[in-house]
Write a protein that holds these residues in place. Structure first.
Motif, PDB file in Angstrom:
ATOM      1  N   ALA A   1       0.679  -1.397  -0.272  1.00 21.68           N
ATOM      2  CA  ALA A   1      -0.120   0.065  -0.247  1.00 21.68           C
ATOM      3  C   ALA A   1       0.695   1.158   0.123  1.00 21.68           C
ATOM      4  O   ALA A   1       0.939   1.984  -0.718  1.00 21.68           O
ATOM      5  CB  ALA A   1      -1.178   0.241   1.200  1.00 21.68           C
ATOM      6  N   PHE A   2       1.457   1.147   1.180  1.00 22.30           N
ATOM      7  CA  PHE A   2       2.745   2.711   1.154  1.00 22.30           C
ATOM      8  C   PHE A   2       3.441   2.653  -0.552  1.00 22.30           C
ATOM      9  O   PHE A   2       4.290   3.810  -0.377  1.00 22.30           O
ATOM     10  CB  PHE A   2       3.336   2.783   2.179  1.00 22.30           C
ATOM     11  CG  PHE A   2       2.197   3.008   3.587  1.00 22.30           C
ATOM     12  CD1 PHE A   2       1.950   3.929   3.204  1.00 22.30           C
ATOM     13  CD2 PHE A   2       1.698   2.503   4.138  1.00 22.30           C
ATOM     14  CE1 PHE A   2       1.344   5.081   4.596  1.00 22.30           C
ATOM     15  CE2 PHE A   2       1.216   2.240   5.208  1.00 22.30           C
ATOM     16  CZ  PHE A   2       0.439   4.009   5.110  1.00 22.30           C
ATOM     17  N   TRP A   3       3.962   1.399  -0.299  1.00 21.05           N
ATOM     18  CA  TRP A   3       4.534   1.355  -1.814  1.00 21.05           C
ATOM     19  C   TRP A   3       4.071   2.423  -3.583  1.00 21.05           C
ATOM     20  O   TRP A   3       5.206   3.055  -4.190  1.00 21.05           O
ATOM     21  CB  TRP A   3       5.800  -0.328  -2.246  1.00 21.05           C
ATOM     22  CG  TRP A   3       5.820   0.146  -3.408  1.00 21.05           C
ATOM     23  CD1 TRP A   3       7.324   1.183  -3.967  1.00 21.05           C
ATOM     24  CD2 TRP A   3       6.124  -0.951  -4.342  1.00 21.05           C
ATOM     25  NE1 TRP A   3       7.751   0.611  -5.023  1.00 21.05           N
ATOM     26  CE2 TRP A   3       7.405  -0.493  -5.573  1.00 21.05           C
ATOM     27  CE3 TRP A   3       5.942  -2.437  -4.470  1.00 21.05           C
ATOM     28  CZ2 TRP A   3       7.145  -1.428  -6.610  1.00 21.05           C
ATOM     29  CZ3 TRP A   3       5.484  -3.483  -5.222  1.00 21.05           C
ATOM     30  CH2 TRP A   3       6.295  -2.702  -7.125  1.00 21.05           C
ATOM     31  N   ILE A   4       2.736   1.623  -2.707  1.00 23.74           N
ATOM     32  CA  ILE A   4       2.118   2.366  -4.525  1.00 23.74           C
ATOM     33  C   ILE A   4       2.049   3.701  -4.219  1.00 23.74           C
ATOM     34  O   ILE A   4       1.998   4.280  -5.179  1.00 23.74           O
ATOM     35  CB  ILE A   4       0.980   1.069  -4.837  1.00 23.74           C
ATOM     36  CG1 ILE A   4       1.362   0.182  -5.297  1.00 23.74           C
ATOM     37  CG2 ILE A   4       0.276   2.034  -5.519  1.00 23.74           C
ATOM     38  CD1 ILE A   4       0.022  -0.817  -5.404  1.00 23.74           C
ATOM     39  N   GLY A   5       1.140   4.054  -3.121  1.00 23.15           N
ATOM     40  CA  GLY A   5       1.083   5.012  -2.594  1.00 23.15           C
ATOM     41  C   GLY A   5       1.580   6.862  -2.731  1.00 23.15           C
ATOM     42  O   GLY A   5       1.922   7.496  -3.010  1.00 23.15           O
ATOM     43  N   ILE A   6       3.493   6.107  -2.314  1.00 26.05           N
ATOM     44  CA  ILE A   6       5.033   7.189  -2.061  1.00 26.05           C
ATOM     45  C   ILE A   6       4.947   7.129  -3.432  1.00 26.05           C
ATOM     46  O   ILE A   6       4.856   7.721  -3.896  1.00 26.05           O
ATOM     47  CB  ILE A   6       5.230   6.041  -1.022  1.00 26.05           C
ATOM     48  CG1 ILE A   6       4.816   6.114  -0.182  1.00 26.05           C
ATOM     49  CG2 ILE A   6       6.873   7.384  -1.050  1.00 26.05           C
ATOM     50  CD1 ILE A   6       5.461   5.854   1.561  1.00 26.05           C
ATOM     51  N   GLY A   7       4.687   6.297  -4.573  1.00 27.01           N
ATOM     52  CA  GLY A   7       5.457   5.887  -5.460  1.00 27.01           C
ATOM     53  C   GLY A   7       4.405   6.720  -6.939  1.00 27.01           C
ATOM     54  O   GLY A   7       5.029   7.681  -7.539  1.00 27.01           O
ATOM     55  N   HIS A   8       3.350   6.927  -6.225  1.00 27.62           N
ATOM     56  CA  HIS A   8       1.778   7.096  -6.983  1.00 27.62           C
ATOM     57  C   HIS A   8       2.566   8.905  -6.404  1.00 27.62           C
ATOM     58  O   HIS A   8       2.541   9.619  -7.762  1.00 27.62           O
ATOM     59  CB  HIS A   8       0.823   6.970  -6.510  1.00 27.62           C
ATOM     60  CG  HIS A   8       0.105   8.174  -6.943  1.00 27.62           C
ATOM     61  ND1 HIS A   8      -0.271   7.975  -8.509  1.00 27.62           N
ATOM     62  CD2 HIS A   8      -0.762   9.169  -6.349  1.00 27.62           C
ATOM     63  CE1 HIS A   8      -1.383   8.912  -9.201  1.00 27.62           C
ATOM     64  NE2 HIS A   8      -1.834  10.011  -7.765  1.00 27.62           N
ATOM     65  N   PHE A   9       2.497   9.082  -5.120  1.00 29.11           N
ATOM     66  CA  PHE A   9       3.320  10.500  -4.903  1.00 29.11           C
ATOM     67  C   PHE A   9       4.263  11.602  -5.934  1.00 29.11           C
ATOM     68  O   PHE A   9       4.016  12.733  -6.082  1.00 29.11           O
ATOM     69  CB  PHE A   9       3.067  11.125  -3.695  1.00 29.11           C
ATOM     70  CG  PHE A   9       3.448  12.704  -2.506  1.00 29.11           C
ATOM     71  CD1 PHE A   9       2.529  13.164  -2.818  1.00 29.11           C
ATOM     72  CD2 PHE A   9       4.503  12.279  -2.602  1.00 29.11           C
ATOM     73  CE1 PHE A   9       2.597  14.528  -2.342  1.00 29.11           C
ATOM     74  CE2 PHE A   9       4.608  13.929  -1.717  1.00 29.11           C
ATOM     75  CZ  PHE A   9       3.994  14.896  -1.771  1.00 29.11           C
ATOM     76  N   VAL A  10       5.712  10.198  -5.294  1.00 28.91           N
ATOM     77  CA  VAL A  10       6.263  10.826  -5.935  1.00 28.91           C
ATOM     78  C   VAL A  10       6.341  11.332  -7.790  1.00 28.91           C
ATOM     79  O   VAL A  10       7.015  11.755  -8.180  1.00 28.91           O
ATOM     80  CB  VAL A  10       7.504   9.782  -5.716  1.00 28.91           C
ATOM     81  CG1 VAL A  10       9.057  10.299  -6.746  1.00 28.91           C
ATOM     82  CG2 VAL A  10       7.687   9.710  -4.248  1.00 28.91           C
ATOM     83  N   SER A  11       6.413  10.125  -8.555  1.00 28.99           N
ATOM     84  CA  SER A  11       5.639  10.603  -9.510  1.00 28.99           C
ATOM     85  C   SER A  11       4.977  11.869 -10.395  1.00 28.99           C
ATOM     86  O   SER A  11       4.858  12.031 -11.310  1.00 28.99           O
ATOM     87  CB  SER A  11       5.224   9.379 -10.518  1.00 28.99           C
ATOM     88  OG  SER A  11       3.741   8.756  -9.481  1.00 28.99           O
TER      89      SER A  11
END
Length: 625
Positions: A443-453
């Motif tokens: 969950a946090f991998w996808i969420g943080i990755g989405h925010f950074v992208s």
């Protein structure tokens, strides 16, 4: 455009009325002297207040400001989220509520200890506390009242203190009845804006015509691509998992089910809230269309009147009601009602899980009076924590997407954990722990990755390509065809390449977060359980497994279904609350069985039919091993 004296009076009346409700229940009835009364309203609530409280808990200030802004910006595609309400409320009514209610729980996470062990229960509780704390932050951060001339910190401080006061004094009963009052205020505020705004725009017919011309009336988009932000499948299917995480296993909602007088009234509250949710969604969509009819493509955000999308609704309200003193105060009272209902529910549920899951198991000798006093202190402490977090809040962009993303990121793994235990009898505690950790990491991998992208690549407003258009006269056919060809060419030239690999995962629609993360927990949990040795049927606590596999695998022979622990039906009688000792043996919490029950059991054993050969062979094999 600033508040007038009548506006301040109406807003003050909201806070005074909410405080009075809390004081009334603090001084009446049992006066909140027991944890049963303070945390579960003595299990005496009827269907209507529970259903309106369920509605108010989700219909927060985030939804009041976020949905109209979403409709104004992107069109009515978001309305298809209403499709997900059907399964999102039907499944909790007939699956989760019977299990939770018959176990006579106080905290939903007590179930995790009964089904697995105490470690899983604590992990679930800590995850929930994090989720609700972040949700409170969103609920307070959305109150951007600068465009009203209202002092922001004065408003937040008043709201936080009033909410903390009536939650601490009146308990869950005060929270539920203030939710009822605040729901009425929310409906009144939204209806007033829609009626006055539509009248000033020339009527609903004119509003609809401008929305069609502006391509804000969305058609059915059946694109199955999960990276598309909003499609029918994203909203209708992905939204189901979001609703299940909210209405199925979230402590704030489960606590309301458990406060009902009977299981039937708890189930009926889900049925009553379904049409109410549809009405609320339609009101938000209509408000967004009325906003578009007033401003068109020249939004207040583009002109610099406001700083974020979510401030546009407040600016619109002040603009519409500039010559109608008192009505701006009504809408701000509506907005604060949404925030109060969400935050008060969070305070009470957080105090409940902290008391029942983190303190009581380690302090078994605590008296009822001390436990009640400590529960009130916890509710008060969480109120102060929320105010402290409001001090650090900053602009978040779309609060609607931010709030739903948090529910999906953290609520999804919790949903998966409960589904793992409730639907798969062979899942063990090791699988539950590893599955939950894997779900949270994902969950946090996808969420943080989405925010950074998103931070790396500036986002632009996508074109509305799924809208319907008004028919044009036939003599303009050539112009229309030319425009269509040019638009297609420009779209093909400027189109971004479709993301692949990990980047596609980062671009996953936020409405799929809950489905993706809950599925991760179930799959990882089942694999680990099979590798470490599945839980045996005799080690299961009665009443903790719902027979979904028994219903789905009805076509299998009896012997194979028994190997998979697939019961045919769920017990219709209230389960005895059970607890597991370290040796795995389950003991009922209530009184022992009567002599008559024992006598009936002996008679059943005498008249029992012989076991099927496959089951007998399976039993002999276990004995030999």
């Amino acid at each position: 455009m600033h508040f007038s004296t009548p506006d301040y009076v109406i807003f003050a009346l909201l806070l005074v009325a909410s405080t009075c409700i809390g004081l009334f229940y603090a001084l009446s009835g049992g006066r909140q002297r027991t944890t049963q009364e303070f945390l579960l309203a003595d299990r005496s609530m009827s269907c209507l207040p529970v259903s309106l409280s369920l509605l108010a808990t989700f219909q927060s200030a985030v939804a009041i400001l976020g949905v109209p802004s979403e409709i104004y910006t992107y069109g009515t595609q978001y309305w298809f989220l209403g499709v997900s309400y059907f399964l999102g409320l039907l499944v909790p009514a007939h699956v989760f509520i019977p299990v939770f209610y018959r176990l006579r729980l106080t905290s939903a996470y007590e179930y995790l200890e009964l089904r697995f062990n105490k470690t899983v229960r604590i992990m679930g509780t800590v995850t929930f506390i994090f989720q609700m704390t972040m949700n409170d932050w969103c609920g307070v951060n959305v109150i951007h009242v600068g465009v009203t001339g209202f002092d922001l910190w004065g408003a937040v401080l008043a709201m936080g203190l009033v909410c903390t006061l009536y939650t601490t004094l009146g308990g869950l009963k005060a929270v539920i009845w203030t939710d009822v009052f605040q729901t009425i205020v929310m409906f009144a505020g939204q209806l007033a804006v829609i009626i006055v705004g539509a009248h000033q725009a020339g009527g609903m017919g004119e509003v609809w015509r401008k929305a069609i011309n502006g391509s804000r009336i969305a058609s059915l988009d059946l694109n199955p691509d999960p990276t598309e932000r909003h499609t029918f499948w994203t909203l209708g299917a992905g939204g189901v998992f979001l609703m299940l995480a909210l209405y199925g296993v979230n402590q704030a909602q489960v606590q309301r089910y458990l406060s009902s007088r009977t299981e039937r009234e708890a189930v009926m509250s889900c049925y009553v809230v379904f049409p109410c949710q549809q009405v609320v969604l339609c009101l938000g969509c209509l408000m967004g269309l009325v906003m578009f009819a007033r401003y068109g493509e020249d939004s207040p955000l583009d002109k610099g009147y406001v700083k974020t999308n979510d401030q546009m609704v407040l600016y619109f309200v002040m603009d519409v009601f500039r010559d109608l003193p008192g009505l701006p105060g009504l809408f701000v009272a509506c907005l604060f009602s949404g925030a109060l209902s969400t935050i008060s529910s969070a305070f009470n549920s957080l105090a409940t899980v902290t008391m029942e899951d983190l303190i009581k198991p380690y302090c078994p000798a605590m008296t009822e009076a001390k436990a009640t006093l400590l529960s009130k202190g916890l509710a008060f402490a969480y109120g102060l924590v929320c105010l402290a977090m409001a001090y650090t809040a900053s602009h978040m962009g779309s609060v609607l997407q931010a709030a739903l993303s948090i529910f999906g990121m953290v609520g999804g793994p919790l949903l998966g954990l409960f589904c793992l235990g409730m639907f798969f009898p062979w899942a063990n505690s090791t699988g539950a722990i590893v599955g939950l950790v894997a779900g949270l990491v994902m969950a946090f991998w996808i969420g943080i990755g989405h925010f950074v992208s998103r931070m790396a690549v500036p986002t632009t407003l996508p074109p509305i390509i799924n809208g319907t258009a008004m028919p044009l006269p036939s003599n303009m056919t050539t112009a229309v065809m030319t425009t269509a060809v040019m638009t297609t060419l420009i779209t093909l030239i400027t189109a971004k390449p479709k993301p692949t690999g990990v980047q596609a995962l980062y671009n996953l629609s936020y409405l799929w977060y809950s489905a993706h993360n809950s599925t991760t927990v179930v799959i990882v949990g089942l694999i680990v359980s099979l590798l470490t040795g599945p839980m045996k049927e005799k080690d299961l606590t009665p009443g903790t497994v719902y027979p979904v596999l028994g219903n789905l695998l009805f076509f299998l022979p009896e012997c194979y279904r028994e190997i998979l622990y697939c019961p045919k039906a769920i017990d219709t009688h209230p389960y005895q609350m059970a607890r597991k000792e370290s040796n795995g043996v389950s003991h009922p919490k209530e009184e022992e069985k009567t002599e008559e029950t024992e006598r009936e059991k002996d008679e059943d054993e005498e008249t029992a039919t012989p076991q099927p050969s496959c089951r007998l062979a399976h039993t002999l094999q276990e004995t030999a091993l």
